[in-house]
Design a protein around this motif. Structure first.
Motif, mmCIF file in Angstrom:
data_model
loop_
_atom_site.group_PDB
_atom_site.id
_atom_site.type_symbol
_atom_site.label_atom_id
_atom_site.label_comp_id
_atom_site.label_asym_id
_atom_site.label_seq_id
_atom_site.Cartn_x
_atom_site.Cartn_y
_atom_site.Cartn_z
ATOM 1 N N UNK A 149 0.843 -1.197 0.000
ATOM 2 C CA UNK A 149 0.000 0.000 0.000
ATOM 3 C C UNK A 149 0.883 1.253 0.000
ATOM 4 N N UNK A 150 1.214 1.721 -1.193
ATOM 5 C CA UNK A 150 2.068 2.895 -1.296
ATOM 6 C C UNK A 150 1.347 4.179 -0.906
ATOM 7 N N UNK A 151 0.025 4.152 -0.918
ATOM 8 C CA UNK A 151 -0.731 5.310 -0.414
ATOM 9 C C UNK A 151 -0.463 5.494 1.073
ATOM 10 N N UNK A 172 18.284 7.726 -8.283
ATOM 11 C CA UNK A 172 17.527 6.505 -8.583
ATOM 12 C C UNK A 172 17.153 6.441 -10.063
ATOM 13 N N UNK A 173 16.866 7.591 -10.664
ATOM 14 C CA UNK A 173 16.548 7.570 -12.102
ATOM 15 C C UNK A 173 17.781 7.216 -12.928
ATOM 16 N N UNK A 230 10.960 6.309 -12.283
ATOM 17 C CA UNK A 230 10.635 7.254 -11.216
ATOM 18 C C UNK A 230 10.089 6.460 -10.028
ATOM 19 N N UNK A 231 10.974 6.134 -9.097
ATOM 20 C CA UNK A 231 10.649 5.229 -7.986
ATOM 21 C C UNK A 231 10.138 6.029 -6.787
ATOM 22 N N UNK A 232 8.853 5.917 -6.497
ATOM 23 C CA UNK A 232 8.254 6.673 -5.386
ATOM 24 C C UNK A 232 8.857 6.264 -4.049
ATOM 25 N N UNK A 233 9.218 4.992 -3.883
ATOM 26 C CA UNK A 233 9.773 4.572 -2.592
ATOM 27 C C UNK A 233 11.130 5.221 -2.344
ATOM 28 N N UNK A 234 11.914 5.403 -3.398
ATOM 29 C CA UNK A 234 13.200 6.072 -3.236
ATOM 30 C C UNK A 234 13.006 7.547 -2.905
ATOM 31 N N UNK A 235 12.034 8.187 -3.540
ATOM 32 C CA UNK A 235 11.756 9.594 -3.254
ATOM 33 C C UNK A 235 11.275 9.766 -1.815
ATOM 34 N N UNK A 236 10.404 8.862 -1.359
ATOM 35 C CA UNK A 236 9.922 8.926 0.021
ATOM 36 C C UNK A 236 11.071 8.769 1.009
ATOM 37 N N UNK A 237 11.925 7.794 0.760
ATOM 38 C CA UNK A 237 13.070 7.618 1.657
ATOM 39 C C UNK A 237 14.075 8.755 1.509
ATOM 40 N N UNK A 238 14.130 9.378 0.327
ATOM 41 C CA UNK A 238 14.977 10.545 0.150
ATOM 42 C C UNK A 238 14.528 11.710 1.017
ATOM 43 N N UNK A 239 13.217 11.913 1.122
ATOM 44 C CA UNK A 239 12.682 12.943 2.017
ATOM 45 C C UNK A 239 13.133 12.669 3.445
#
Length: 414
Positions: A211-213, A264-265, A271-280
């Motif tokens: 559940x990425x939401x 990650x790109x 465009x990996x949302x999990x990497x962006x989330x962990x980047x934040x």
């Protein structure tokens, strides 16, 4: 201009500290939704249970022993260990500026207790989907009650890191909170071993979260809570410093997202949302050690580098077969070490003497936390065991550890 009465100023300071405390408390919900979302649905109840019980453990153990281990009193200044006694005992003047110009004794306790719970929550995600609940709770009790407050005393309680010739600096806990949890997460993931099917002779298999939401909601709850985490660490409502800390915190988080997206790109061409989330989160962890000392441009660099490091961290730990389902080690350990070192490289304190002090702090905390976490987990492994059996892992921890499912209407019918 008419001066603000001392009593009114104290009330404002204390009110801000209580608001910051509630914001840090909400981070428990952020960790719960993030970790649950990044793991499989058959383990969702287990993740939610752990992230419910950890703040309970944190509050109770910190009240009984942790607070007085972390703040043992002036007679232990410069030392490695001190203890002011069991339980909470408010001193004379606890409810006024006689105790502290910014907050009361009980506000002090509660704000610090929220930090204690955070250290154990970090471990939860790294050992997800295969750790036995009972031994994990035992580990959390011991780690939060004793290890975290001893490390906290070394800096925030006036211990040896605070009395170095150039004092070690950790404003809000890149090392004292995040890497304390990160070292334990590394040890736990190593001693548990990877999840079944994660690493095969054919290579590494991705095991996507369900559940990425929820994971995204979790990250934004954590970002929100970080305003209290860093802003509350000013320890008053000083408008100039608090507003600056809010800005540096936000800028580093945003830059962390950009750094993770870019790296990650380049590596995965997606465009990996999990990497962006962990980047934040890496940006937030990275700025935490020096949020009050950095300029806006410093914060950009710290976040960008932290976000890139989290991607390399995830790839590296997969390469050496350390299975971390949520990337907690890369975010909190790698990000915590980077953020602590960054205090000596950027901002008002930059300089070689500060770099050396930061390295001393990183090394001392790392050695102590790795050794103690290893000892606790190893003893548990050799006595009661720390990993569920193969059948339980395949079926899921929810039905085996909790006799329920997170989504019963969507589960396969027997």
């Amino acid at each position: 201009m008419e001066e603000i009465p001392v009593t009114d100023l104290f009330t404002v300071n204390n009110l801000w500290m209580m608001i910051a405390t509630t914001m840090v408390f909400i981070m428990n919900l952020g960790f719960a939704t993030l970790e649950s979302g990044l793991t499989r649905s058959k383990n969702a109840v287990n993740i939610l249970f752990k992230n419910t019980i950890i703040p309970v453990i944190g509050l109770l153990t910190y009240a009984m022993v942790g607070f007085n281990l972390m703040y043992p009193g002036a007679e232990f200044a410069g030392g490695f260990f001190g203890f002011a006694g069991f339980g909470l005992s408010a001193p004379e003047g606890w409810d006024s500026s006689n105790y502290n110009a910014g907050y009361t004794y009980f506000t002090d306790f509660l704000f610090q207790a929220m930090f204690a719970a955070t250290a154990a929550t970090i471990v939860s995600g790294a050992v997800a989907e295969r750790v036995k609940l009972g031994p994990f709770i035992t580990f959390s009790i011991l780690y939060v009650a004793f290890i975290y407050p001893i490390v906290g005393m070394w800096k925030w309680g006036g211990g040896f890191l605070n009395t170095l010739e150039t004092p070690f600096y950790d404003f809000a806990g890149s090392t004292i909170v995040h890497s304390v949890g990160g070292w334990a997460a590394l040890v736990g993931a190593f001693l548990l071993g990877p999840r079944i099917g994660k690493y095969t002779p054919q290579g590494m298999k991705a095991i996507p979260g369900h559940n990425l939401s929820m994971a995204t909601i979790g990250v934004f709850l954590l970002w929100f809570g970080w305003f209290g985490f860093n802003g509350g660490s000013v320890l008053s409502a000083n408008p100039g410093i608090v507003s600056k800390v809010f800005v540096t915190t936000s800028i580093s988080a945003a830059s962390g997202a950009v750094g993770a997206l870019f790296i990650s790109y380049l590596k995965f061409k997606t465009y990996d949302i999990t990497m962006v989330l962990n980047g934040i989160l890496a940006g937030l962890v990275g700025i935490t050690a020096g949020a009050d000392q950095m300029s806006v441009l410093d914060s950009v660099f710290i976040g960008l580098i932290g976000g890139g490091l989290v991607v390399f961290g995830v790839v590296f730990f997969d390469k050496i077969k350390i299975d971390d389902p949520v990337g907690a080690i890369s975010v909190h350990l790698v990000g915590g070490v980077w953020g602590t070192l960054a205090v000596g490289l950027f901002g008002n304190l930059a300089g070689m003497n500060q770099v050396i002090s930061q390295l001393i702090g990183i090394g001392a905390v790392g050695a102590f936390c790795f050794a103690t976490a290893f000892l606790i987990f190893f003893v548990l492994k050799k006595t009661v065991g720390i990993r569920v059996d193969e059948k339980e892992e395949i079926e899921g921890l929810d039905i085996n550890e909790h006799a329920m499912r997170a989504y019963p209407d969507f589960a396969a019918k027997d």
